[in-house]
Design a protein around this motif. Structure first.
Motif, short mmCIF file in Angstrom:
data_model
loop_
_atom_site.label_atom_id
_atom_site.label_comp_id
_atom_site.label_asym_id
_atom_site.label_seq_id
_atom_site.Cartn_x
_atom_site.Cartn_y
_atom_site.Cartn_z
N GLY A 8 23.34 36.29 29.71
CA GLY A 8 23.17 37.73 29.50
C GLY A 8 24.44 38.47 29.13
O GLY A 8 24.39 39.59 28.61
N ARG B 32 12.36 31.94 21.85
CA ARG B 32 12.67 31.33 23.14
C ARG B 32 12.79 29.82 23.02
O ARG B 32 13.75 29.21 23.49
N GLY C 45 14.53 46.56 21.81
CA GLY C 45 14.34 45.74 20.62
C GLY C 45 14.30 46.61 19.39
O GLY C 45 14.93 46.31 18.38
N VAL D 106 21.24 37.91 41.84
CA VAL D 106 22.20 38.27 40.80
C VAL D 106 23.48 38.80 41.46
O VAL D 106 24.61 38.41 41.10
N GLY E 237 16.21 41.78 18.37
CA GLY E 237 15.57 43.08 18.47
C GLY E 237 14.19 43.05 17.84
O GLY E 237 13.22 43.55 18.41
N HIS F 197 18.27 41.06 30.89
CA HIS F 197 17.93 40.62 29.53
C HIS F 197 17.80 39.11 29.48
O HIS F 197 16.85 38.57 28.89
N ALA F 198 18.75 38.41 30.09
CA ALA F 198 18.73 36.95 30.04
C ALA F 198 17.46 36.41 30.68
O ALA F 198 16.81 35.50 30.16
N ARG F 199 17.11 36.98 31.82
CA ARG F 199 15.90 36.51 32.50
C ARG F 199 14.67 36.80 31.64
O ARG F 199 13.79 35.97 31.49
N TYR F 200 14.63 38.00 31.08
CA TYR F 200 13.47 38.36 30.26
C TYR F 200 13.37 37.43 29.06
O TYR F 200 12.29 36.94 28.72
N MET F 201 14.48 37.19 28.43
CA MET F 201 14.47 36.33 27.25
C MET F 201 14.12 34.89 27.62
O MET F 201 13.58 34.15 26.79
N ALA F 202 14.46 34.48 28.84
CA ALA F 202 14.13 33.11 29.24
C ALA F 202 12.62 32.92 29.29
O ALA F 202 12.11 31.84 29.03
N GLY F 203 11.93 33.97 29.65
CA GLY F 203 10.48 33.90 29.55
C GLY F 203 9.74 33.67 30.84
O GLY F 203 8.57 34.00 30.96
N THR G 65 11.94 47.01 27.11
CA THR G 65 12.36 45.88 26.27
C THR G 65 11.94 46.15 24.82
O THR G 65 12.67 45.84 23.89
N TRP H 249 15.26 38.58 43.17
CA TRP H 249 16.09 38.48 41.96
C TRP H 249 17.35 39.33 42.07
O TRP H 249 18.46 38.85 41.79
N GLY I 168 23.75 42.25 32.09
CA GLY I 168 23.07 41.32 31.19
C GLY I 168 22.02 40.44 31.85
O GLY I 168 21.18 39.85 31.16
N ALA I 169 22.06 40.40 33.15
CA ALA I 169 21.19 39.44 33.84
C ALA I 169 19.71 39.68 33.55
O ALA I 169 18.93 38.75 33.35
#
Lengths: 183, 183, 183, 183
Positions: free
Chosen positions: C151, C112, D95, D171, C95, D154-160, D91, D167, D151-152
């Motif tokens: 996710g 990351r 956060g 999914v 977060g 978030h996972a994609r965003y966190m992957a960068g 996001t 997309w 969750g998909a």
DNA sequence: GATGAATGAGACTTCATTCAT
DNA sequence: TATGAATGAAGTCTCATTCAT
């Protein structure tokens, strides 16, 4: 430790006496003590703590010597009291303690403990000794006598006029002699 | 004129007594009086004016009847005084006047004029009458006696303990009889 | 070098996780690490540097062994991930990285690189191996599969309820089996 | 009532999203909304209240129409979700909610109630309907499927990396088809 | 006359950062 | 290297006062 402590407490007490609790701003204290506000907070976490510490920091001067002459000894205490009140602007401090009693009872409690109680004890000791020496009337009400001696200054101040010449002696006479004709 | 005046002044006085000058916020006064802040400002242009008006609005109750019995009459005045102080939370008001003396001397001046002076005059009149009736010692110091009578309450309050049973009478006795043996 | 480094970074990470970036004060870090604030500044010139270093200092535990059983291996990784998140209060850290992304993008970048990428690579390697063993459908979208696996924890946490019994296995099944009828 | 409410909440939300809770200063909110700080405090008594109100003020756009085509309907929801997240800088908001969870759990609770729960319910309703139409495998784990879908992003965003073309559909396919060969 | 809304000034307090020892 | 002390800048919040309606 740091020499600033005393300057801060002095400034706080001065402001407390002259401007009241509300007028004692941390800004003003810091400025008058020559430090930054954060330095004040480094020592006392809140304004209330600072006010209490300032009150606890009061040092009254001029302990009086006991001579055994009741009139003279009582008058000496009244005189010291009066000088201390003037020097410390204590009427303002007392007023602040009373005004804040609801919000901050610890201020009045501290003032009682540090200033009122010792002075009352001194007076009471003198009267007790005089009674033991047989100088006082049988059954004299010493508790009330202490109230009369302690309250006289406030009454005079509240009346607004000047303190008369020989004020201390006149108060002592009033309490010792009474108003009624003797015999 | 409008009926709001009284409510506002009452609220202001109550807050002055319980929260001090700083704690008497216009918001709180308006809320307690059930009006809007602007309504308060319609009547008194500043907070200081309102405080002064509130103090001037105090009405003390319980005028005492004069019986000609000095002890009883003096005690009656002390009793009325004590009841008024309690009813009005006057220790807080007095404290506020003292605390603000530097910033707002008119508050203390007003209090003197409205509350202190009349009471002193009453006491003084009783003592003068007694002297004229020959009940008092020659050369008795009546000015000081009034100080003693007026200050006793403050001294007792500041001492912190309870007021003893028969407090009024004990104070009067203290002032009339004195501590010394009657030769 | 000095033994303080670890204590400081641990304290910083703990605070980052539990109190956020804003709540990680240098005062708190120093206190929790048992050193003075100046000691912290001796090592990291700014708060942001300290936060970054703390994040880089994270060491995840529990590398999982590869057995060749795809279901089991994927579930093992999810399980390790879940335990690490709990142990490190990583939801708070994530977060914080997201919340500070505008102000301090290096935090998210570091996270990351250190946490997300290795885990994705692990998952991807397992899936690649399975595909090479012929266990997966032709044309299976492994990129997306990694997204789904990664996710799931966040989605469950954000949903707010408890993690169900056998959560890891259920997620793996969901991704491997799909919802549609076979044949 | 006053038209300022909306402007203040919008400004607060914008700052919450871009600068985090710590970066959302009342000064900045007031300036961006074109009012004084005191005006903000007139409406929300504390900063935390303002943050909560801003979060509660979020209005997500783009309700999707249900067509009965499961793939299309699920993808539509994912698309709307993605667009809302981008439009609101969600996001950052997410956060912030996670980062402040310890200090202000009500933020995350509110976010769950307003944003997460409705979206999950929508997805779940689509899946339930499909199941009732016999389109899904017997015993399909719909709870987990919702987790995967939610969750998909978030996972994609966190992957960068960037979101790939198509997309949403990828999914949905991942969740519906699974990775295993259809026997 | 009454009020709801608005605000500038200023209060208390915190915190990242520096520096003499 | 380590620290206790100091501080400027900034943040939250309060309050006396004004004004359009």
């Amino acid at each position: 430790m740091a020499a600033h402590d005393g300057a801060i407490l002095d400034a706080a007490l001065r402001l407390l006496a002259t401007a009241g609790y509300g007028g004692m701003t941390i800004d003003a204290v810091a400025a008058e003590a020559g430090v930054s506000k954060a330095t004040v907070y480094l020592r006392w976490p809140t304004k209330a703590d600072l006010a209490t510490a300032a009150l606890a920091h009061v040092r009254e001067t001029g302990g009086t010597r006991v001579t055994g002459d009741l009139r003279r000894d009582l008058a000496a205490i009244l005189g010291a009291m009066r000088r201390n009140i003037r020097r410390l602007s204590a009427t303002g401090i007392i007023g602040m303690c009373l005004a804040e009693e609801r919000a901050a009872p610890e201020l009045l409690a501290l003032f009682r403990e540090r200033s009122i109680a010792p002075r009352r004890a001194e007076l009471r000791a003198l009267l007790d000794a005089a009674r033991d020496r047989g100088e006082l009337r049988d059954g004299a009400d010493l508790d009330t006598a202490v109230d009369l001696l302690m309250g006289a200054h406030h009454a005079r101040y509240m009346a607004g006029g000047p303190f008369p010449r020989g004020w201390e002696e006149r108060v002592v006479s009033g309490v010792l002699d009474g108003l009624l004709p003797t015999a």
